[in-house]
Motif scaffolding. Structure first.
Motif, PDB file in Angstrom:
ATOM      1  N   ILE A 152       0.875  -1.164   0.000  1.00  0.00           N
ATOM      2  CA  ILE A 152       0.000   0.000   0.000  1.00  0.00           C
ATOM      3  C   ILE A 152       0.913   1.214   0.000  1.00  0.00           C
ATOM      4  O   ILE A 152       1.732   1.385   0.903  1.00  0.00           O
ATOM      5  N   THR A 153       0.826   2.038  -1.024  1.00  0.00           N
ATOM      6  CA  THR A 153       1.774   3.133  -1.201  1.00  0.00           C
ATOM      7  C   THR A 153       1.547   4.263  -0.209  1.00  0.00           C
ATOM      8  O   THR A 153       0.455   4.823  -0.126  1.00  0.00           O
ATOM      9  N   GLN A 154       2.599   4.563   0.543  1.00  0.00           N
ATOM     10  CA  GLN A 154       2.541   5.704   1.450  1.00  0.00           C
ATOM     11  C   GLN A 154       2.860   6.984   0.689  1.00  0.00           C
ATOM     12  O   GLN A 154       2.197   8.002   0.849  1.00  0.00           O
ATOM     13  N   ARG A 183      -5.210   8.952   5.442  1.00  0.00           N
ATOM     14  CA  ARG A 183      -6.267   8.216   6.135  1.00  0.00           C
ATOM     15  C   ARG A 183      -6.676   6.990   5.329  1.00  0.00           C
ATOM     16  O   ARG A 183      -6.913   5.915   5.895  1.00  0.00           O
ATOM     17  N   LEU A 184      -6.738   7.130   4.014  1.00  0.00           N
ATOM     18  CA  LEU A 184      -7.092   6.000   3.159  1.00  0.00           C
ATOM     19  C   LEU A 184      -6.043   4.903   3.243  1.00  0.00           C
ATOM     20  O   LEU A 184      -6.378   3.710   3.252  1.00  0.00           O
ATOM     21  N   LEU A 188      -6.942   1.079   4.400  1.00  0.00           N
ATOM     22  CA  LEU A 188      -6.591  -0.102   3.606  1.00  0.00           C
ATOM     23  C   LEU A 188      -5.703  -1.057   4.408  1.00  0.00           C
ATOM     24  O   LEU A 188      -5.848  -2.280   4.313  1.00  0.00           O
ATOM     25  N   ALA A 189      -4.783  -0.501   5.184  1.00  0.00           N
ATOM     26  CA  ALA A 189      -3.922  -1.338   6.019  1.00  0.00           C
ATOM     27  C   ALA A 189      -4.749  -2.102   7.048  1.00  0.00           C
ATOM     28  O   ALA A 189      -4.486  -3.283   7.329  1.00  0.00           O
ATOM     29  N   LYS A 190      -5.768  -1.439   7.596  1.00  0.00           N
ATOM     30  CA  LYS A 190      -6.657  -2.113   8.555  1.00  0.00           C
ATOM     31  C   LYS A 190      -7.428  -3.235   7.868  1.00  0.00           C
ATOM     32  O   LYS A 190      -7.608  -4.335   8.439  1.00  0.00           O
ATOM     33  N   CYS A 191      -7.883  -2.997   6.643  1.00  0.00           N
ATOM     34  CA  CYS A 191      -8.589  -4.037   5.889  1.00  0.00           C
ATOM     35  C   CYS A 191      -7.680  -5.233   5.633  1.00  0.00           C
ATOM     36  O   CYS A 191      -8.111  -6.390   5.708  1.00  0.00           O
ATOM     37  N   ALA A 192      -6.411  -4.956   5.313  1.00  0.00           N
ATOM     38  CA  ALA A 192      -5.454  -6.046   5.077  1.00  0.00           C
ATOM     39  C   ALA A 192      -5.260  -6.871   6.342  1.00  0.00           C
ATOM     40  O   ALA A 192      -5.170  -8.108   6.294  1.00  0.00           O
ATOM     41  N   ALA A 193      -5.219  -6.185   7.485  1.00  0.00           N
ATOM     42  CA  ALA A 193      -5.076  -6.897   8.769  1.00  0.00           C
ATOM     43  C   ALA A 193      -6.321  -7.721   9.058  1.00  0.00           C
ATOM     44  O   ALA A 193      -6.228  -8.850   9.566  1.00  0.00           O
ATOM     45  N   ASP A 194      -7.488  -7.188   8.720  1.00  0.00           N
ATOM     46  CA  ASP A 194      -8.737  -7.931   8.921  1.00  0.00           C
ATOM     47  C   ASP A 194      -8.737  -9.215   8.086  1.00  0.00           C
ATOM     48  O   ASP A 194      -9.124 -10.282   8.563  1.00  0.00           O
ATOM     49  N   ALA A 263      -7.218   9.285  -2.993  1.00  0.00           N
ATOM     50  CA  ALA A 263      -6.619   8.271  -3.864  1.00  0.00           C
ATOM     51  C   ALA A 263      -5.616   7.400  -3.123  1.00  0.00           C
ATOM     52  O   ALA A 263      -5.020   7.810  -2.122  1.00  0.00           O
ATOM     53  N   ALA A 264      -5.446   6.170  -3.643  1.00  0.00           N
ATOM     54  CA  ALA A 264      -4.485   5.222  -3.084  1.00  0.00           C
ATOM     55  C   ALA A 264      -3.955   4.328  -4.187  1.00  0.00           C
ATOM     56  O   ALA A 264      -4.554   4.201  -5.260  1.00  0.00           O
ATOM     57  N   VAL A 265      -2.813   3.702  -3.908  1.00  0.00           N
ATOM     58  CA  VAL A 265      -2.210   2.741  -4.827  1.00  0.00           C
ATOM     59  C   VAL A 265      -1.956   1.451  -4.063  1.00  0.00           C
ATOM     60  O   VAL A 265      -1.339   1.461  -2.994  1.00  0.00           O
ATOM     61  N   VAL A 266      -2.438   0.336  -4.611  1.00  0.00           N
ATOM     62  CA  VAL A 266      -2.267  -0.983  -3.994  1.00  0.00           C
ATOM     63  C   VAL A 266      -1.743  -1.938  -5.055  1.00  0.00           C
ATOM     64  O   VAL A 266      -2.444  -2.254  -6.019  1.00  0.00           O
TER      65      VAL A 266
END
Length: 308
Positions: A152-154, A183-184, A188-194, A263-266
């Protein structure tokens, strides 16, 4: 009619997509040539006004797979249902839609995704879309990560590790920041942990202009450096917090940021560039790797809509 407190409240809640270009509002017709869509022939608010999530990726087939996956996850489609390519009149890009999700291909490299983004953001503007989240899902080369890891791109950086995108406009150098929504990233990091299905890291992503020399590969038609030079460069990149390399993130971040889009990059990594240059995993393994960003972003959308 004077503004009321109620209408002001609505405006606060609804963050409509904006352009950083005053000329578009004065145009009688806006032809999105590379999408084969036009405000003169298509009702953008009716077609796209409910879009809240836009996912973009390199290949048409991957984005078709994604829209079918999202339809299934959100309970919006039937098994085996096909989704028409909205841009069927052109072979430049492909676009698919189900419910509030738009899935669009962008081709390979900065020029291709930049053209697509200009027309995509104008589409969202003409459709009066609000509160839109846009995510690039793709593949990349990892640096110091096991193949199949998701990044997940910071911060998107250039080949000199700078968080900026440079473009020549009217003969002058224009530099834009490559900020992404912090925040996004955390959501996304929380979703990955879930999910806890695969290794996911938050790190910087280096965006290059080329797949071979631009990424320090030794296997192109041209090469003017040694393995030692390559390793020194990639280790310096790793020390700068860079965990993967691809070819679209900097202009994606710059254009989205300039237009105020969340926006985000995964991206998944297909290999560890410290260990080699060529992708040699079996086809079925690569297919599964490419599904990982789709599963993460699909879960994020599902969770955002309260369906997880």
């Amino acid at each position: 009619m004077p503004a009321t407190g109620h209408s002001s409240f609505i405006n606060v809640l609804d963050c409509f997509v904006q352009l950083s270009n005053p000329n578009v509002a004065t145009m009688k017709e806006d032809v999105l040539y590379h999408f084969n869509l036009s405000t003169g022939t298509h009702d953008f608010p009716a077609l796209f006004g409910d879009v809240k999530f836009v996912c973009v990726g390199g290949s048409p087939s991957r984005m078709n797979t994604f829209i079918r996956y999202v339809a299934s996850e959100l309970g919006l489609g039937r098994p085996g249902e096909e989704y028409p390519n909205i841009c069927a009149g052109t072979d430049r890009y492909a676009m698919y839609k189900v419910g509030p999700v738009l899935s669009v291909s962008h081709g390979m490299g900065i020029p291709s995704i930049a053209i697509m983004l200009h027309e995509l953001i104008k589409l969202l503007y003409h459709a009066r879309c609000s509160n839109v989240t846009i995510i690039r899902i793709g593949t990349s080369g990892g640096i110091g990560l096991e193949p199949g890891s998701v990044v997940i791109t910071q911060q998107a950086v250039d080949a000199c590790f700078k968080p900026e995108f440079e473009q020549i406009v009217l003969g002058k150098r224009v530099v834009r920041s490559t900020d992404l929504d912090e925040r996004l990233v955390q959501e996304l990091a929380k979703c990955a942990a879930d999910l806890s299905e695969f290794t996911t890291v938050v790190g910087n992503t280096m965006c290059t202009l080329d797949f071979y020399e631009g990424q320090g590969r030794l296997d192109g038609a041209l090469c003017s450096y040694t393995e030692k030079d390559k390793q020194a460069y990639l280790h310096a990149a790793h020390a700068a917090g860079i965990r993967n390399i691809e070819m679209e993130s900097s202009v994606f971040a710059a254009i989205c940021s300039a237009c105020g889009l969340r926006a985000a990059v995964v991206c998944v990594t297909l290999l560890d560039r410290l260990q080699g240059d060529q992708i040699n995993s079996p086809h079925d393994v690569l297919v599964e790797y490419q599904q990982r960003p789709q599963r993460l972003v699909g879960y994020f959308i599902k969770k955002s809509l309260g369906k997880a």
